[in-house]
Each structure stands twice: as C-alpha cells, then as structure tokens.
Design a protein around this motif. Structure first.
Motif, PDB file in Angstrom:
ATOM      1  N   UNK A 174       0.938  -1.126   0.140  1.00  0.00           N
ATOM      2  CA  UNK A 174       0.026  -0.091  -0.075  1.00  0.00           C
ATOM      3  C   UNK A 174       0.806   1.048  -0.276  1.00  0.00           C
ATOM      4  N   UNK A 175       1.895   1.260   0.711  1.00  0.00           N
ATOM      5  CA  UNK A 175       2.882   2.541   0.920  1.00  0.00           C
ATOM      6  C   UNK A 175       3.324   2.746  -0.299  1.00  0.00           C
ATOM      7  N   UNK A 176       3.938   1.634  -0.970  1.00  0.00           N
ATOM      8  CA  UNK A 176       4.777   1.748  -2.319  1.00  0.00           C
ATOM      9  C   UNK A 176       3.602   2.191  -3.377  1.00  0.00           C
ATOM     10  N   UNK A 177       2.481   1.932  -3.367  1.00  0.00           N
ATOM     11  CA  UNK A 177       1.427   2.224  -4.312  1.00  0.00           C
ATOM     12  C   UNK A 177       1.164   3.618  -4.206  1.00  0.00           C
ATOM     13  N   UNK A 178       1.096   4.099  -3.083  1.00  0.00           N
ATOM     14  CA  UNK A 178       0.858   5.635  -2.625  1.00  0.00           C
ATOM     15  C   UNK A 178       2.073   6.434  -3.095  1.00  0.00           C
ATOM     16  N   UNK A 179       3.101   5.800  -2.709  1.00  0.00           N
ATOM     17  CA  UNK A 179       4.350   6.975  -2.977  1.00  0.00           C
ATOM     18  C   UNK A 179       4.479   6.728  -4.624  1.00  0.00           C
ATOM     19  N   UNK A 180       4.465   5.559  -5.320  1.00  0.00           N
ATOM     20  CA  UNK A 180       4.758   5.367  -6.663  1.00  0.00           C
ATOM     21  C   UNK A 180       3.666   6.386  -7.392  1.00  0.00           C
ATOM     22  N   UNK A 181       2.380   6.687  -6.929  1.00  0.00           N
ATOM     23  CA  UNK A 181       1.439   7.543  -7.563  1.00  0.00           C
ATOM     24  C   UNK A 181       1.800   9.021  -7.713  1.00  0.00           C
ATOM     25  N   UNK A 182       2.797   9.493  -6.678  1.00  0.00           N
ATOM     26  CA  UNK A 182       3.212  10.751  -6.655  1.00  0.00           C
ATOM     27  C   UNK A 182       4.547  11.010  -7.276  1.00  0.00           C
TER      28      UNK A 182
END
Length: 170
Positions: free
Chosen positions: A40-48
């Motif tokens: 989840x954290x990787x997905x959120x950070x990758x989105x930015x």
C-alpha cells in the motif's frame, strides 16, 4: 538499494499459486499484514512520482549538483532552494569538497491556533583531483544557487597526457 530491487519481477507480476499463498498467510498472519502494508505504501508513493521509501529522506534533502571542468578550473553548482548563504558551509580538506547545509522553517499562526516546522540537513562530498588549488577557491550564492569555483594549478596542464587510440585494420 533494497534486495527486492534486484528481483527481476515486480510484486504485481509475480503470482504465488493460490493454495500456497493462503497456506503461508495462515501460518504467519503478521507476514501477510507486513506485506500488504508495504504494498500500500509503495503504491501511494509511486502515484506521486517519488521513489520508494528506501533512501527517500536522503533524496529529498540532497541538493542537485552540476559539475563542470575546464583546463583552468573545476566548477560545482548546487541548487539550494529555500536556503540562505548563512545556512550553507563549504569545506575543502584532504582532496574532498564538502557541502553542508541545514534548513529550518517555522510558521506560527496565532489566529488559527497552530504552528508548523520543518527541518532538514544535508551533506554532499565530492572528490577533487590533486591539481586543484583549494586555497584559491571561491564561492558565490545567488537566488538559491551556490557556485563553487576551484582553480587548477598551472602544473596540471603539464601532467595531462592524451593517449591516441589506434584501430586494428584487418
């Protein structure tokens, strides 16, 4: 670099057969939770558009550098937005140029009833050739851009030897 960066497939491409994944999750539910939170954290950070968390703090606090050299000098240009010259220190010692800096920002709004602060430090080290005269170095800070100029000694041009490349013609 994280070990998972060396794996040739991503988490979304790699599929564990369902019976094995379910069995493994039953054995260790904390492992399953840990894996899911990381995803989840990787997905959120990758989105930015920001790199994954490993090393992110250093990347955000490390200034962008541009290095250039001529026969007469070496020039280092560092982008330091939001800093003043009093926040930056430059040290040349033992063949290494070190840029040190600290950013402190505090905002207080008594009407809104809040205060906010952000702090960060960085240091960048750049190896210098022996032909640089550090005692004649100069620095200029303007509009958040630091320019350090390090002159080369006159003997430096004499020590450079160009090597010719010969092709083997068959």
């Amino acid at each position: 670099m994280a070990i998972r960066d060396l794996i040739p497939w991503s988490r979304t491409d790699y599929r564990v057969p369902a019976p094995f994944a379910v069995e493994q999750d039953r054995r260790d539910p904390l492992l399953s939770l840990h894996r899911e939170v990381n995803r989840l954290f990787d997905d959120v950070v990758r989105g930015f558009g920001v790199p994954a968390f490993a090393g992110t703090e250093r990347a955000l606090l490390s200034p962008r550098l541009e290095l250039g050299q001529t026969d007469a000098e070496i020039r280092v240009i560092a982008e330091l937005p939001g800093l003043d010259e009093k926040d930056v220190e430059i040290v040349a010692e033992d063949g290494v140029l070190t840029l040190l800096g600290e950013k402190k920002s505090e905002v207080e709004d008594k009407d809104g009833g809040y205060s906010e602060g952000s702090y960060g430090r960085f240091d960048r080290r750049i190896a210098l050739p022996r032909t640089v005269e550090t005692d004649k170095a100069s620095a200029r800070f303007r509009n958040g851009v630091l320019t350090v100029t390090l002159p080369r000694s006159a003997a430096a041009a004499d020590t450079v030897r160009r090597i010719l490349i010969h092709s083997d013609a068959a």
